[in-house]
Design a protein around this motif. Structure first.
Motif, short mmCIF file in Angstrom:
data_model
loop_
_atom_site.label_atom_id
_atom_site.label_comp_id
_atom_site.label_asym_id
_atom_site.label_seq_id
_atom_site.Cartn_x
_atom_site.Cartn_y
_atom_site.Cartn_z
N THR A 87 0.79 -1.27 -0.17
CA THR A 87 0.03 -0.02 -0.05
C THR A 87 0.93 1.36 -0.02
O THR A 87 0.55 2.31 -0.65
N LYS A 90 2.34 1.84 -3.34
CA LYS A 90 1.28 1.79 -4.34
C LYS A 90 1.66 0.90 -5.56
O LYS A 90 1.69 1.20 -6.71
N GLU A 127 8.26 2.83 -6.59
CA GLU A 127 6.77 3.22 -6.27
C GLU A 127 5.89 3.20 -7.62
O GLU A 127 6.38 3.68 -8.42
N GLY A 128 4.67 2.60 -7.37
CA GLY A 128 4.01 2.44 -8.48
C GLY A 128 4.08 1.25 -9.59
O GLY A 128 3.29 1.27 -10.50
#
Length: 222
Positions: A87, A90, A127-128
């Motif tokens: 989470t 992401k 991230e992502g």
């Protein structure tokens, strides 16, 4: 001399401050500290657990405890341990494992190997980014579980080097926490259930496969 009690009083005084008077940028930075501390604590606990397990196995003969296991259930179990990390970064995680992919193995050893691969994928995926966990039965004799991510990946010349205990590749050591034992421990766990860990070369990202016998103890696949 300042004592822990002084620190508690200081924290209490800070909580009484009118935070609205602080610079918004500094306030936003301060709000990020608890999350950073929690992430560091989780990472440290995993590192300590990995080191303890590795040392415990060093001079010990392990006898597998065979049970019927389902790949999708074991993967879901491991993924649940990393909910907060996924989470916070992401990340997009997808799984593609047949629910009928069941076999006889030692679930503790397979979970330990999976945990190392998924932990690495989460740490080294930006991230992502995306992580895919897939698998299936190959030739009716070999179970495959594959963890693929959109991170740095492995250079051909360093793929085998990554399995060395305490080995940290140059891009790993720069900013990612760890002690370089994840893949080494995964290999040790798989060897105890007559399986192996393989790094596939891909154009982008990392792709690591676990292979183990579909039945309890056929001839070694190594």
């Amino acid at each position: 001399m300042r004592t822990p009690l002084h620190a508690i009083h200081g924290y209490t005084d800070l909580m009484r401050m009118d935070l609205s008077a602080l610079d918004p940028a500094l306030l936003q930075q301060a709000r990020s500290y608890p999350g950073q501390i929690l992430r560091s604590c989780r990472s440290l606990l995993r590192i300590l657990d990995t080191m303890f397990t590795f040392v415990t196995w060093a001079d010990r003969e392990y006898r597998p405890e065979l049970e019927q296991a389902t790949a999708s259930d074991l993967v879901d179990q491991v993924l649940s341990e990393f909910n907060e990390d996924v989470t916070e970064k992401k990340l997009q995680i997808a799984t593609s494992l047949p629910h009928t992919l069941a076999f006889s193995t030692d679930p503790k050893m397979l979970v330990l190997a999976l945990r190392q691969l998924i932990d690495n994928a989460i740490k080294f995926t930006p991230e992502g980014g995306q992580i895919m966990i897939s698998g299936g039965l190959r030739g009716d004799t070999i179970v495959e579980i594959v963890v693929t991510d959109s991170g740095q990946g492995f250079a051909k010349e360093t793929a085998e080097q990554a399995f060395n205990p305490f080995e940290r590749l140059s891009y790993e050591a720069s900013s990612t926490p760890g002690v370089g034992m994840g893949l080494s421990l995964a290999r040790a766990a798989m060897q105890r259930i007559n399986g192996r860990v393989l790094i596939d070369q891909s154009e982008s990202g990392a792709k690591v496969r676990l292979e183990l016998p579909a039945s309890a103890w056929p001839p070694s696949i190594q």
